[in-house]
Design an enzyme around this catalytic site. Structure first.
Site, short mmCIF file in Angstrom:
data_model
loop_
_atom_site.label_atom_id
_atom_site.label_comp_id
_atom_site.label_asym_id
_atom_site.label_seq_id
_atom_site.Cartn_x
_atom_site.Cartn_y
_atom_site.Cartn_z
N ASN A 32 17.44 -1.59 19.21
CA ASN A 32 17.07 -2.36 20.41
C ASN A 32 15.70 -3.00 20.16
O ASN A 32 14.75 -2.83 20.92
CB ASN A 32 17.06 -1.45 21.65
CG ASN A 32 16.95 -2.28 22.92
OD1 ASN A 32 17.37 -3.43 22.96
ND2 ASN A 32 16.40 -1.70 23.96
N HIS A 37 8.62 -3.96 17.16
CA HIS A 37 9.26 -3.47 15.93
C HIS A 37 9.12 -4.51 14.81
O HIS A 37 8.89 -4.15 13.65
CB HIS A 37 10.75 -3.23 16.16
CG HIS A 37 11.07 -2.17 17.16
ND1 HIS A 37 11.62 -2.45 18.39
CD2 HIS A 37 10.92 -0.83 17.11
CE1 HIS A 37 11.80 -1.31 19.04
NE2 HIS A 37 11.39 -0.33 18.31
N GLN A 155 2.87 10.50 18.55
CA GLN A 155 3.89 10.53 17.48
C GLN A 155 3.24 10.22 16.12
O GLN A 155 3.52 10.88 15.11
CB GLN A 155 4.99 9.52 17.79
CG GLN A 155 5.95 9.31 16.64
CD GLN A 155 7.14 8.47 17.02
OE1 GLN A 155 8.07 8.96 17.64
NE2 GLN A 155 7.14 7.19 16.65
O1 PAF Z 1 9.48 5.74 17.49
C1 PAF Z 1 10.73 5.81 17.40
O2 PAF Z 1 11.44 4.84 17.62
C2 PAF Z 1 11.35 7.15 17.00
O3 PAF Z 1 10.66 8.22 17.56
C3 PAF Z 1 11.48 7.32 15.48
C4 PAF Z 1 10.12 7.36 14.79
C5 PAF Z 1 12.32 6.18 14.90
C6 PAF Z 1 12.20 8.63 15.14
O4 PAF Z 1 13.48 8.66 15.67
#
Ligand code: PAF
Length: 282
Positions: A32, A37, A155
């Site tokens: 998505n 991204h 994260q």
């Molecule tokens: O940030 C994300 O989209 C997710 O947490 C990742 C790093 C792809 C792990 O599934």
């Protein structure tokens, strides 16, 4: 640009690139894809010859009442965007390829301390799911470098500790948050917002900036500032999950003399949970 769904195919193709002496960059995603991204893919392409983007909606990082089922799966659109951005290879495995024995029997990776608190407290097991799948992706792709967004600040801290502690030879690169013109951080979850919620959403970043301004003006009564920001969010129509002012490295509550500070915020608008962060140097 090619898309592969099996680990076997992925490894065969990557072996070829390695034999040619090419470096490999990995951009792990759940698909998505939006401009945020794409900026990660471009960043990876600056430093690696070959860019692999993984698209996998990882069930292990979703809680029982979270949005796993409704999480948008948009492979065709994602492929188009990636091809335009100069991505080399898409790895889009089905769940059985990643977890052939099921989630309950899967070996898991736990990253202590930085995984605790903030999103780790609100979403038990979330970072275990992230750390596990990212470790597996590192082992599957064996990249030279991997790019993650700073939007997911905790994260990124978890992944940096993971590679440090497990001696995984992958360079971790953080990429700045991409925002809409009104300041809202780009996120796959923004698509869940109703029109009214979307109008309110930019207040999140505005309130964070107002709080950061107060810190820059000399305030160090962080618990009071957290309360004020929380109240401002509630007033704007959010249901705050947490507002935490932390030391940017340890993610522990900031001390008045900490020079590097990060504001971590999560808040619900309706049923959509938005997160954002803002770092500053005092
Ligand atoms: O940030 C994300 O989209 C997710 O947490 C990742 C790093 C792809 C792990 O599934």
């Amino acid at each position: 640009m090619r898309t592969v769904h099996s680990l076997k195919e992925l490894r065969t193709i990557l072996r070829g690139y390695r034999q040619q002496g090419k470096t490999i960059g990995l951009v792990p995603t759940m698909g998505n894809l939006h401009e945020g991204h794409i900026s990660l893919v471009r960043k990876a392409a600056e430093s690696a010859d070959v860019v692999v983007t993984s698209i996998f909606v990882n069930p292990m990082q979703f809680g029982a009442h979270e949005d796993l089922d409704k999480y948008p799966r948009t492979l065709a659109e994602d492929q188009e965007k990636l091809a335009e951005a100069g991505n080399t290879l898409v790895f889009a495995p089905p769940v059985e390829e990643v977890y052939p024995e099921g989630l309950a029997r899967q070996t898991k990776v736990v990253v202590p301390e930085v995984s605790e608190g903030h999103c780790g407290a609100s979403r038990p097991g979330h970072f275990e799911g992230v750390a596990t799948v990212v470790t597996m992706l590192f082992n599957m792709v064996q990249p030279d470098l991997a790019v993650f967004g700073e939007k997911d600040f905790q994260q990124l801290a978890v992944i940096r500790k993971l590679v440090r502690d497990l001696r995984i030879p992958v360079e971790i690169i953080g990429a700045p948050t991409v925002r809409e013109d009104d300041g809202l951080a780009k996120s796959s979850r923004n698509g869940y917002l109703s029109e009214t919620e979307r109008r309110i959403a930019p207040r999140l970043y505005q309130i964070m900036r107002e709080t950061a301004d107060r810190i820059q003006q000399g305030r160090t009564d962080y618990p009071a500032l957290e309360q004020e920001a929380s109240a401002a969010l509630a007033e704007a129509g959010f249901r705050p999950d947490y507002v935490n002012i932390v030391n940017s490295v340890t993610l522990k509550p900031a001390a008045p003399d900490d020079p590097e500070i990060t504001l971590l915020v999560a808040a619900f608008l309706g049923t959509t949970r938005l997160i954002d962060n803002l770092s500053l140097t005092r």
